[in-house]
Write a protein that holds these residues in place. Structure first.
Motif, PDB file in Angstrom:
ATOM      1  N   ILE A   1      -0.014   5.329  12.331  1.00  0.00           N
ATOM      2  CA  ILE A   1      -1.000   4.557  13.079  1.00  0.00           C
ATOM      3  C   ILE A   1      -2.387   5.108  12.751  1.00  0.00           C
ATOM      4  O   ILE A   1      -2.766   6.185  13.223  1.00  0.00           O
ATOM      5  N   PRO A   2      -3.170   4.384  11.932  1.00  0.00           N
ATOM      6  CA  PRO A   2      -4.509   4.878  11.579  1.00  0.00           C
ATOM      7  C   PRO A   2      -5.435   4.960  12.794  1.00  0.00           C
ATOM      8  O   PRO A   2      -6.037   5.987  13.066  1.00  0.00           O
ATOM      9  N   ASP A   3      -5.584   3.865  13.526  1.00  0.00           N
ATOM     10  CA  ASP A   3      -6.338   3.843  14.781  1.00  0.00           C
ATOM     11  C   ASP A   3      -6.071   2.503  15.446  1.00  0.00           C
ATOM     12  O   ASP A   3      -5.242   1.714  14.974  1.00  0.00           O
ATOM     13  N   SER A   4      -6.768   2.246  16.545  1.00  0.00           N
ATOM     14  CA  SER A   4      -6.481   1.047  17.325  1.00  0.00           C
ATOM     15  C   SER A   4      -6.911  -0.234  16.617  1.00  0.00           C
ATOM     16  O   SER A   4      -6.507  -1.327  17.008  1.00  0.00           O
ATOM     17  N   THR A   5      -7.735  -0.116  15.559  1.00  0.00           N
ATOM     18  CA  THR A   5      -8.250  -1.316  14.891  1.00  0.00           C
ATOM     19  C   THR A   5      -7.552  -1.624  13.576  1.00  0.00           C
ATOM     20  O   THR A   5      -7.725  -2.715  13.033  1.00  0.00           O
ATOM     21  N   ALA A   6      -6.784  -0.682  13.045  1.00  0.00           N
ATOM     22  CA  ALA A   6      -6.158  -0.870  11.733  1.00  0.00           C
ATOM     23  C   ALA A   6      -4.679  -1.196  11.879  1.00  0.00           C
ATOM     24  O   ALA A   6      -4.046  -0.881  12.888  1.00  0.00           O
ATOM     25  N   THR A   7      -4.130  -1.816  10.863  1.00  0.00           N
ATOM     26  CA  THR A   7      -2.721  -2.190  10.870  1.00  0.00           C
ATOM     27  C   THR A   7      -1.842  -0.958  10.655  1.00  0.00           C
ATOM     28  O   THR A   7      -2.143  -0.099   9.823  1.00  0.00           O
ATOM     29  N   ASP A   8      -0.757  -0.874  11.429  1.00  0.00           N
ATOM     30  CA  ASP A   8       0.177   0.235  11.266  1.00  0.00           C
ATOM     31  C   ASP A   8       0.775   0.230   9.861  1.00  0.00           C
ATOM     32  O   ASP A   8       0.959  -0.823   9.247  1.00  0.00           O
ATOM     33  N   ILE A   9       1.075   1.424   9.365  1.00  0.00           N
ATOM     34  CA  ILE A   9       1.718   1.580   8.060  1.00  0.00           C
ATOM     35  C   ILE A   9       3.165   2.007   8.311  1.00  0.00           C
ATOM     36  O   ILE A   9       3.413   3.019   8.970  1.00  0.00           O
ATOM     37  N   VAL A  10       4.124   1.226   7.816  1.00  0.00           N
ATOM     38  CA  VAL A  10       5.538   1.530   8.020  1.00  0.00           C
ATOM     39  C   VAL A  10       6.128   2.090   6.725  1.00  0.00           C
ATOM     40  O   VAL A  10       6.071   1.449   5.673  1.00  0.00           O
ATOM     41  N   LEU A  11       6.680   3.293   6.820  1.00  0.00           N
ATOM     42  CA  LEU A  11       7.341   3.928   5.678  1.00  0.00           C
ATOM     43  C   LEU A  11       8.839   3.942   5.926  1.00  0.00           C
ATOM     44  O   LEU A  11       9.289   4.351   7.002  1.00  0.00           O
ATOM     45  N   GLN A  12       9.624   3.511   4.965  1.00  0.00           N
ATOM     46  CA  GLN A  12      11.076   3.567   5.085  1.00  0.00           C
ATOM     47  C   GLN A  12      11.579   4.816   4.380  1.00  0.00           C
ATOM     48  O   GLN A  12      11.031   5.233   3.357  1.00  0.00           O
ATOM     49  N   SER A  13      12.608   5.423   4.944  1.00  0.00           N
ATOM     50  CA  SER A  13      13.152   6.644   4.343  1.00  0.00           C
ATOM     51  C   SER A  13      13.997   6.307   3.115  1.00  0.00           C
ATOM     52  O   SER A  13      14.491   5.187   2.956  1.00  0.00           O
TER      53      SER A  13
END
Length: 328
Positions: A123-135
Motif C-alpha cells: 500500500i503506497p498511500d491513501s491516494t495510490a493503487t495497491d500493488i499485489v504481489l503473488q508468491s
C-alpha cells in the motif's frame, strides 16, 4: 452488614480495606467487505464470529485467514479500517474487525498468478493503487519500488501502518499467509525561521505580516494578505493555516477548528484571545504542530541568545530554524 463483609480494624485504628472492581467491557464486531469498488464477498465465505464483549486489556485473537474462493482472494483483517498483520491485539475500545476480499490484478512478484499460495499487498498511500504481489512456488515475493511521491523519499516497507521500514525494494521474503505492507516516506523541510542579525529570536514580539508571509512561503504556503494591520492577529494567522491545510472553515470557526486539531490550547483563563496579535513564539509553535507532525529528525538546530532551553517554545523554535526530515 454480614460478618464476612465487615471491615476489620485494629485497636490502634488501622485496618485492611479490600476493593473489588470489574474492568470496563468493550464490543468487537465482525464483517466482510470488498476492498475496492467492484470487489465482492464470496457467497460461501466462512462464517464470521458473532459480536462479542471483552474486558479492557483482554487479548482478542483474529480469525484464521479464509482460503481463496474462485477468482476472489482474501486480503486480510482490518481493525477499524486499518489493515494489520497482527494475529491478536489487546482490547482498549470498541473495535470493528473487517475482512477484505478482492479480485487481484498482479504485479510481477515472481510467481504464477493462478498457483500462488499467498499474496503480499503493498500500500503506497491513501491516494495510490495497491500493488499485489503473488508468491512463487516457494511462497516467496520480492518487494518493489512504489510510485514516486512528490517531494518525498521512499524509505522502505513497514509491516504495520505507521511502523518503521522493515523491508526495502529488492528484498525477498517467504510468506506464511497473506500479508500487507505500508510504504514509508520521508520529506525534508528547510528552515523557515532565521532570526535576527544579533542572534536573537525575539519570542515575545508580535509577528509582522511580512515575517509571517516569509515563514509560510518557506513552508510552501502561498498567502494573499489584505490587511491594514502591521501584525497578524491569532485569528487571521490560523485562518491562513486552515486554508493551507485544506481545513474547512466554512462551517466552523478557525479558532475552534485549531483547538479541535490540537494546534492551539488556549490560555489559563479559558480564552483563545482571537483578536490579540500573535507572537513569534506562538506562531513558531503552531507551525511546528501543523507542519512537523509525526516522526521528526532534526539536524543543526540553531541556538538563539534569547531562547534558553527552559523557554516554553524552545523545541519548536529550534526545529523551525533547522533542516528537518519528517515522516509523511
Amino acid at each position: 452488614m454480614p460478618a464476612h463483609r465487615s471491615p476489620f480494624f485494629h485497636s490502634d485504628g488501622t485496618g485492611i480495606l479490600k476493593l473489588y472492581y470489574d474492568r470496563e467491557r468493550f464490543t468487537v464486531t465482525y464483517a466482510y467487505t470488498g476492498r475496492s469498488a467492484g470487489d465482492t464477498v464470496p457467497e460461501d465465505a466462512p462464517e464470521l464470529p458473532v459480536t462479542a464483549s471483552y474486558r479492557y486489556g483482554q487479548t482478542v485473537t483474529l480469525p484464521a485467514q479464509p482460503q481463496s474462493k474462485g477468482t476472489l482472494r482474501f486480503l486480510g483483517w482490518a481493525l477499524d479500517g486499518t489493515l494489520t498483520n497482527a494475529l491478536d491485539f489487546a482490547l482498549e475500545k470498541d473495535v470493528a474487525i473487517t475482512g477484505y476480499w478482492y479480485t487481484p490484478t498482479y504485479s510481477d512478484g515472481g510467481g504464477d498468478n493462478d498457483k500462488a499460495a499467498y499474496s503480499a499487498v503493498l500500500i503506497p498511500d491513501s491516494t495510490a493503487t495497491d500493488i499485489v504481489l503473488q508468491s512463487d512456488s516457494s511462497n516467496r515475493v520480492t518487494f518493489l519500488v512504489p510510485p514516486e511521491k512528490e517531494g518525498c523519499t521512499f524509505a522502505g516497507w513497514a509491516t504495520e501502518s505507521g511502523g518503521d521500514a522493515a523491508y526495502h525494494a529488492g528484498d525477498t521474503i517467504t510468506l506464511t499467509r497473506n500479508c500487507v505492507f505500508y510504504a514509508v516516506y520521508y520529506r525534508q523541510i528547510a528552515p523557515y525561521i532565521i532570526g535576527f542579525t544579533d542572534n536573537t529570536f525575539r519570542p515575545g514580539s508580535n509577528l509582522t505580516l511580512k515575517q509571517g508571509a516569509l515563514m509560510l512561503k518557506r513552508l510552501g504556503v502561498s498567502t494573499q494578505i489584505t490587511s491594514s494591520n502591521l501584525y497578524f492577529t491569532r485569528r487571521v494567522f490560523l485562518s491562513l493555516i486552515c486554508s493551507a491545510t485544506g481545513a474547512d472553515t466554512r462551517s466552523q470557526d478557525p479558532m475552534a477548528l485549531a483547538v479541535e486539531k490540537g494546534w492551539i490550547i488556549g490560555f489559563t483563563d479559558g480564552t483563545l484571545r482571537s483578536d490579540d496579535y500573535i507572537t513569534r513564539a506562538q506562531a513558531a509553535t503552531i507551525l511546528d504542530r501543523v507542519f512537523r507532525q509525526g516522526d521528526t529528525l532534526v539536524k543543526d538546530g540553531r541556538s538563539f541568545a534569547d531562547i534558553p532551553q527552559t523557554h516554553w517554545a524552545s523545541d519548536a523554535i529550534s526545529r523551525a530554524s533547522a533542516t528537518s526530515t519528517i515522516r509523511v
